[in-house]
Design a protein around this motif. Structure first.
Motif, PDB file in Angstrom:
ATOM      1  N   GLN A  91      56.945  22.557  31.552  1.00 44.45           N
ATOM      2  CA  GLN A  91      57.354  23.596  32.481  1.00 44.45           C
ATOM      3  C   GLN A  91      57.000  23.146  33.975  1.00 44.45           C
ATOM      4  OE1 GLN A  91      58.981  26.175  31.461  1.00 44.45           O
ATOM      5  NE2 GLN A  91      58.740  25.426  29.256  1.00 44.45           N
ATOM      6  N   ASP A  92      57.927  22.847  34.770  1.00 40.66           N
ATOM      7  CA  ASP A  92      57.630  22.445  36.230  1.00 40.66           C
ATOM      8  C   ASP A  92      57.041  23.455  36.932  1.00 40.66           C
ATOM      9  OD1 ASP A  92      58.725  19.969  35.531  1.00 40.66           O
ATOM     10  OD2 ASP A  92      60.753  20.477  36.219  1.00 40.66           O
ATOM     11  N   ARG A  93      57.322  24.776  36.678  1.00 39.48           N
ATOM     12  CA  ARG A  93      57.194  25.959  37.496  1.00 39.48           C
ATOM     13  C   ARG A  93      55.764  26.327  37.363  1.00 39.48           C
ATOM     14  NH1 ARG A  93      60.864  30.218  38.921  1.00 39.48           N
ATOM     15  NH2 ARG A  93      59.575  30.495  40.530  1.00 39.48           N
ATOM     16  N   CYS A  94      55.047  26.149  36.112  1.00 37.61           N
ATOM     17  CA  CYS A  94      53.803  26.242  36.056  1.00 37.61           C
ATOM     18  C   CYS A  94      52.767  26.069  36.748  1.00 37.61           C
ATOM     19  CB  CYS A  94      53.245  26.013  34.518  1.00 37.61           C
ATOM     20  SG  CYS A  94      51.618  26.400  34.028  1.00 37.61           S
ATOM     21  N   GLY A  95      52.164  26.842  37.689  1.00 35.30           N
ATOM     22  CA  GLY A  95      51.113  26.647  38.577  1.00 35.30           C
ATOM     23  C   GLY A  95      49.903  26.702  38.427  1.00 35.30           C
ATOM     24  N   ILE A 118      43.561  20.857  38.695  1.00 37.43           N
ATOM     25  CA  ILE A 118      42.226  21.370  39.516  1.00 37.43           C
ATOM     26  C   ILE A 118      41.532  22.481  38.613  1.00 37.43           C
ATOM     27  CG2 ILE A 118      41.323  22.115  41.664  1.00 37.43           C
ATOM     28  CD1 ILE A 118      44.115  21.762  42.797  1.00 37.43           C
ATOM     29  N   LEU A 119      40.307  22.174  38.350  1.00 33.99           N
ATOM     30  CA  LEU A 119      39.588  23.112  37.521  1.00 33.99           C
ATOM     31  C   LEU A 119      38.974  24.281  38.734  1.00 33.99           C
ATOM     32  CD1 LEU A 119      38.387  24.520  34.935  1.00 33.99           C
ATOM     33  CD2 LEU A 119      36.327  22.537  35.461  1.00 33.99           C
ATOM     34  N   LYS A 120      39.215  25.452  38.584  1.00 34.16           N
ATOM     35  CA  LYS A 120      38.729  26.374  39.434  1.00 34.16           C
ATOM     36  C   LYS A 120      37.920  27.471  38.671  1.00 34.16           C
ATOM     37  CE  LYS A 120      40.815  25.509  43.379  1.00 34.16           C
ATOM     38  NZ  LYS A 120      40.141  25.159  44.546  1.00 34.16           N
ATOM     39  N   ASP A 121      36.836  27.996  39.248  1.00 36.03           N
ATOM     40  CA  ASP A 121      36.089  29.067  38.740  1.00 36.03           C
ATOM     41  C   ASP A 121      36.601  30.214  39.068  1.00 36.03           C
ATOM     42  OD1 ASP A 121      33.920  30.777  37.930  1.00 36.03           O
ATOM     43  OD2 ASP A 121      32.434  29.371  38.444  1.00 36.03           O
ATOM     44  N   LEU A 149      48.326  22.128  39.808  1.00 33.48           N
ATOM     45  CA  LEU A 149      48.083  22.831  38.491  1.00 33.48           C
ATOM     46  C   LEU A 149      46.840  23.195  38.446  1.00 33.48           C
ATOM     47  CD1 LEU A 149      49.251  23.921  35.750  1.00 33.48           C
ATOM     48  CD2 LEU A 149      48.919  21.465  34.981  1.00 33.48           C
ATOM     49  N   VAL A 150      46.404  24.604  38.540  1.00 30.57           N
ATOM     50  CA  VAL A 150      45.052  25.075  38.553  1.00 30.57           C
ATOM     51  C   VAL A 150      44.631  25.608  36.980  1.00 30.57           C
ATOM     52  CG1 VAL A 150      43.696  27.015  39.194  1.00 30.57           C
ATOM     53  CG2 VAL A 150      45.153  25.706  40.942  1.00 30.57           C
TER      54      VAL A 150
END
Length: 366
Positions: free
Chosen positions: A27-31, A139-142, A178-179
């Motif tokens: 899926q290209d649009r999965c952000g 990117i891994l975000k908290d 991609l978060v």
């Protein structure tokens, strides 16, 4: 931008994580991806908290080792070099567990801190695997940085204004970003960890959808959508392709387990669709929950204990022939034009489900 949420059974082991990753990569649009703790982890953390508060040190240490060894095994199966990150989380959890020693009962605020490790572990593993296999900037975000709540421990309510402001900490996300982040957990304005209630990761996803202005949020689970009745109860249940916010929220409220009850609140405010799809059958259309014209008649059935609730529209009107006469002994718990809740004995519940579900299907087809 789309937001995907994956539940615990969807990330339970290395095979499941590879399956989830394939869905994300297609899926290209999965952000943004919101992930739950791996299957049974939240229950294990509750057991650790209980043994800690009772000063059962040997048992507590063994339970913690078992939990982290299971996640180490998943990481090894995925060929990930993340031992240091896992060790740091284990050290932090052991410190919180130690602070609970002798409390006698589990402190709700400490329990929320302990709960957070499930999602922090699963998001760590998924993000590192995706960093290896995806061409996107993973990117891994908290999520605790941005999902701000009150301090109602174990069942916190989001503070939308504060969350809308805090989301700026994540900066501007591009199409190549991609978060990966956590469901279920948040933090107070003072930075203390909170949780949104058991199964609250769906709610996390739609809250992020609201503040990030997502075009849609997809809840990926192990069933192919919202059904006319729980397919585990009756094998003639049919998945509903399109469902209104109102009816989906009502089914969740009365016991349908596909969605957390508060999940749709952000979607209703911002009018974005919420999709429910299956990780096991990703080609299936699933259910799209959005704003729809409401037509007379039943939509589906929810069952909780022995109380069976039919959800629909204008159910008490002359146009809707509710089959009361076809049912055996029952009590009317409550009835309105939007739902009718009936209580049955154990021996009569199964028959009532069959009768009412057959009527629902007939009404939908007509």
């Amino acid at each position: 931008m789309k937001i995907y949420k994956f539940g615990g059974s969807s990330v339970k082991d290395a095979t499941a994580i590879k399956r989830v990753s394939n869905i994300i990569l297609s899926q290209d649009r999965c952000g943004v991806v919101v992930v739950s703790a791996t299957k049974n982890t939240t229950n294990e953390l509750e057991t650790i908290a209980k043994s800690s508060s009772l000063s059962e040190e040997n048992l507590t240490s063994k339970l913690i080792s078992t939990l982290f060894d299971r996640h180490r095994e998943i990481a090894r199966d995925l060929e990930l070099d993340i031992e240091l990150s896992i060790f740091e989380l284990e050290t932090e959890l052991r410190a919180i567990s130690s602070s609970m020693k002798g409390d006698g009962e589990v402190s709700p605020s400490k329990m929320d801190s302990l709960y957070s490790f499930g999602e922090r572990l699963s998001s760590l593993i998924l993000s590192r695997y995706l960093q290896r296999v995806s061409t996107k900037n993973v990117i891994l975000k908290d999520v605790r940085e941005v999902l701000i709540t009150n301090d109602h421990w174990n069942l916190a309510a989001p503070l939308i204004g504060e969350t809308s402001s805090a989301i700026e900490k994540w900066g501007s996300l591009t199409e190549n970003d991609l978060v990966i982040t956590q469901g279920f957990i948040g933090s107070t304005t003072s930075g203390q960890t909170t949780t949104l209630g058991r199964e609250g990761s769906d709610f996390s996803a739609t809250l992020l959808g609201e503040v990030l202005h997502a075009s849609e949020v997809t809840i990926w689970t192990d069933v192919a959508g919202v059904a006319t009745c729980d397919p585990r109860i009756i094998d003639t249940a049919k998945f509903i392709e399109n469902l209104s916010y109102k009816h989906a929220a009502s089914l969740a409220h009365f016991g349908a387990k596909v969605l957390f009850e508060r999940t749709l609140e952000p979607a209703i405010r911002k009018k974005f669709p919420v999709l429910v799809r299956s990780t096991l059958s990703p080609s299936e259309v699933g259910t799209s929950i959005h704003e729809l014209p409401l037509e007379s008649g039943p939509v589906g059935i929810a069952l909780e204990n022995n109380i069976l609730t039919v959800v629909g529209e204008k159910l008490l009107s002359e146009d809707v022939d509710f089959p009361f006469n076809c049912l055996k002994s029952y009590e009317i718990e409550r009835q309105t034009d939007e739902f009718i809740s009936l209580k049955f004995s154990n021996e009569d519940t199964g028959n009532a489900v069959e009768v009412l579900h057959a009527w629902v299907l007939k009404s939908l087809h007509s």
